[in-house]
Write an enzyme that holds these catalytic residues in place. Structure first.
Site, PDB file in Angstrom:
ATOM      1  N   HIS A  82      33.552  15.178  61.702  1.00 18.67           N
ATOM      2  CA  HIS A  82      33.056  13.907  61.204  1.00 18.67           C
ATOM      3  C   HIS A  82      31.565  13.803  60.931  1.00 18.67           C
ATOM      4  CE1 HIS A  82      34.344   9.888  60.484  1.00 18.67           C
ATOM      5  NE2 HIS A  82      33.366   9.265  60.573  1.00 18.67           N
ATOM      6  N   ASP A 161      37.956  -0.450  64.394  1.00 13.02           N
ATOM      7  CA  ASP A 161      37.154   0.171  63.842  1.00 13.02           C
ATOM      8  C   ASP A 161      36.881   0.063  62.200  1.00 13.02           C
ATOM      9  OD1 ASP A 161      34.618   1.873  63.162  1.00 13.02           O
ATOM     10  OD2 ASP A 161      35.906   3.140  62.215  1.00 13.02           O
ATOM     11  N   ARG A 168      30.123  -4.535  59.443  1.00 17.48           N
ATOM     12  CA  ARG A 168      29.015  -3.975  59.632  1.00 17.48           C
ATOM     13  C   ARG A 168      28.253  -3.807  58.177  1.00 17.48           C
ATOM     14  NH1 ARG A 168      29.934   1.243  62.550  1.00 17.48           N
ATOM     15  NH2 ARG A 168      27.893   1.472  62.186  1.00 17.48           N
ATOM     16  N   SER A 183      32.008   3.759  66.596  1.00 20.58           N
ATOM     17  CA  SER A 183      32.951   3.864  65.407  1.00 20.58           C
ATOM     18  C   SER A 183      33.589   5.350  65.141  1.00 20.58           C
ATOM     19  CB  SER A 183      32.083   3.490  64.339  1.00 20.58           C
ATOM     20  OG  SER A 183      32.663   3.906  63.024  1.00 20.58           O
ATOM     21  N   LYS A 187      37.676   6.569  66.447  1.00 24.51           N
ATOM     22  CA  LYS A 187      38.332   7.222  65.220  1.00 24.51           C
ATOM     23  C   LYS A 187      38.877   8.587  65.725  1.00 24.51           C
ATOM     24  CE  LYS A 187      35.816   6.787  61.410  1.00 24.51           C
ATOM     25  NZ  LYS A 187      35.056   5.630  61.331  1.00 24.51           N
TER      26      LYS A 187
HETATM   27  N1  URA Z   1      30.482   6.808  59.995  1.00 29.96           N
HETATM   28  C1  URA Z   1      31.379   6.423  60.731  1.00 29.96           C
HETATM   29  O1  URA Z   1      32.758   6.408  60.775  1.00 29.96           O
HETATM   30  N2  URA Z   1      31.108   5.138  61.217  1.00 29.96           N
HETATM   31  C2  URA Z   1      29.566   4.683  61.334  1.00 29.96           C
HETATM   32  O2  URA Z   1      29.510   3.885  61.883  1.00 29.96           O
HETATM   33  C3  URA Z   1      28.871   5.850  60.526  1.00 29.96           C
HETATM   34  C4  URA Z   1      29.343   6.640  59.905  1.00 29.96           C
END
Ligand code: URA
Length: 434
Positions: A82, A161, A168, A183, A187
């Site tokens: 990620h 999320d 957000r 966040s 995930k």
């Molecule tokens: N990527 C994400 O999944 N969440 C965030 O808050 C920022 C970048």
């Protein structure tokens, strides 16, 4: 306990208990807590921060807000990746089929564009037919059959999320260490990753503007990973100028396809090989970083990475003729060249400004319900450190709305900065934290 008590406590900089955090996350996911109450709490968290304990509890509550996938039946180590976000960040589109072609099982749940940064899901959806919203069973089946699946958060995975991410984005509360850490890690935990490689971006085009904050975010995510028994490695990368040459959804997909066919920008390659090497190492598919990089390079050159991307797109319903014939992608109505007004070296292409420009043309969302225009954006022809002559082409603007063109031209001329003195190319990889 009421949501008002919780908002008041955080507003007054007090530590929230595990029960209070769970109350908020579950209530918001079910719709019992309104958007405006959640917005107030999120803003309070943004301003007052969270302790490590609160961030860990928020992450676990968000991961448990829906299903938590158990991928152990695949009998493979699932290594996920990620990024904390960037401008021109098409890394997942190249890296994930590449590592899958090297034997790493990829089960990837990606996000949409956030703030001035793009999102992999919006990019994938610019391939006609590509379905990011398949069922959990189909997701697992694809990983089992072809070794890779890339989907959006439409499934019941970390739904808290999904709601908070969009909220957000719409109230300017993205750049917060506890909110980003929870966040991302929620995930990753929910989608069944056993090992995690994170690209933590640093610079004006990233949510972390300086190294100190980026290190803090990385350490926070590594410690959440330890707590949840998921080994996590963070690669800190620079995000001062856009990554690669294109910013905008189908423009980035086209660049990613070219990269998989062997034509890859140097900065993109640096990030792909560094993250990929750690993914292979954690999956047990290579014994050392050097051997991993050799294997990755080989699979880029022999076409296996590109074939894996074709397989992924086909399996998820996408039209693969677009991969073979890039000219099939719809173009914006206007493609306007931008010329250099003087000779010299490019010393700055502010990534955040380019990201904002692309968003204003329609590549990103201002409100969470906005539709993306996949054809618009910016194609750079030069990078920081390059020399240009007067009247040389610097970039193209891809625009659909003629009224936006003149101001966009002015903006991009201000963003691409040229001087007489030599300017160095920017390094991409800053450091690795384990
Ligand atoms: N990527 C994400 O999944 N969440 C965030 O808050 C920022 C970048």
């Amino acid at each position: 306990m009421t949501i008002l008590d919780i908002i008041e406590k955080k507003r007054d900089k007090k530590e929230l208990s595990k029960e209070e955090i769970e109350f908020f996350v579950n209530g918001y996911t079910k719709g019992e807590i309104t958007d405006y109450q959640a917005a107030a709490l999120v803003m309070a968290i943004f301003i007052q921060g969270m302790t490590d304990k609160e961030t860990a509890n928020l992450t676990i509550a968000m991961a448990n807000s829906g299903e938590v996938l158990d991928l152990s039946k695949l009998n493979k180590i699932i290594v996920d990746k990620h990024s904390t976000g960037g401008v021109g960040d098409k890394i997942s589109l190249i890296l994930l089929p590449l590592v899958a072609s090297c034997g790493v099982a990829v089960a990837k749940m990606s996000g949409r564009g956030l703030g001035f940064t793009g999102g992999t899901v919006d990019k994938l959806e610019s391939i006609p037919g590509y379905r990011t919203d398949i069922t959990i069973n189909k997701f697992i089946e694809n990983v089992e059959n072809i070794g890779i699946s890339m989907i959006s958060q439409t499934l019941n995975l970390a739904p808290a999320d999904k709601k908070l991410y969009a909220l957000r984005d719409s109230i300017s509360c993205v750049e917060s260490i506890p909110l980003i850490a929870s966040s991302i890690m929620s995930k990753k935990i929910a989608s069944g990753a056993q090992k995690i490689v994170l690209d933590v971006t640093v610079g004006n085009g990233a949510f972390m503007k300086n190294l100190h904050d980026a290190e803090k975010l990385a350490k926070e995510m590594i410690s959440i990973g330890k707590l949840a028994n998921r080994e996590t490695v963070c690669v800190l990368t620079k995000m001062q100028e856009p990554l690669g040459y294109n910013v905008g959804n189908s423009l980035e997909v086209k660049e990613a396809i070219e990269a998989l066919k062997g034509k890859m920008a140097e900065d993109v390659k640096d990030v792909v090989l560094e993250l990929g090497a750690y993914m292979l190492l954690l999956a047990g598919e290579a014994e050392s970083i050097d051997k991993a990089k050799n294997l990755l390079t080989e699979n880029l050159q022999n076409g296996k990475a590109y074939s894996k991307f074709m397989e992924l797109v086909k399996t998820q319903g996408g039209d693969v003729t677009y991969l073979e014939y890039l000219e099939n992608f719809e173009e914006s109505k206007y493609v306007e060249p931008i010329y250099s007004e003087k000779p010299g070296y490019i010393y700055s292409i502010n990534a955040k400004e380019i990201g904002k420009l692309a968003c204003s043309l329609g590549a990103g969302r201002v409100r969470k319900e906005d539709k993306i225009d996949s054809t618009v954006g910016v194609s750079l022809l030069k990078k920081v450190g390059d020399y240009v002559t007067k009247d040389e082409e610097l970039a193209y603007l891809h625009v659909n709305n003629l009224e936006q063109l003149e101001s966009a031209k002015e903006r991009i001329k201000q963003i691409i900065k040229i001087r007489e003195d030599k300017a160095e190319k920017l390094d991409t990889i800053i450091k690795v934290i384990k």
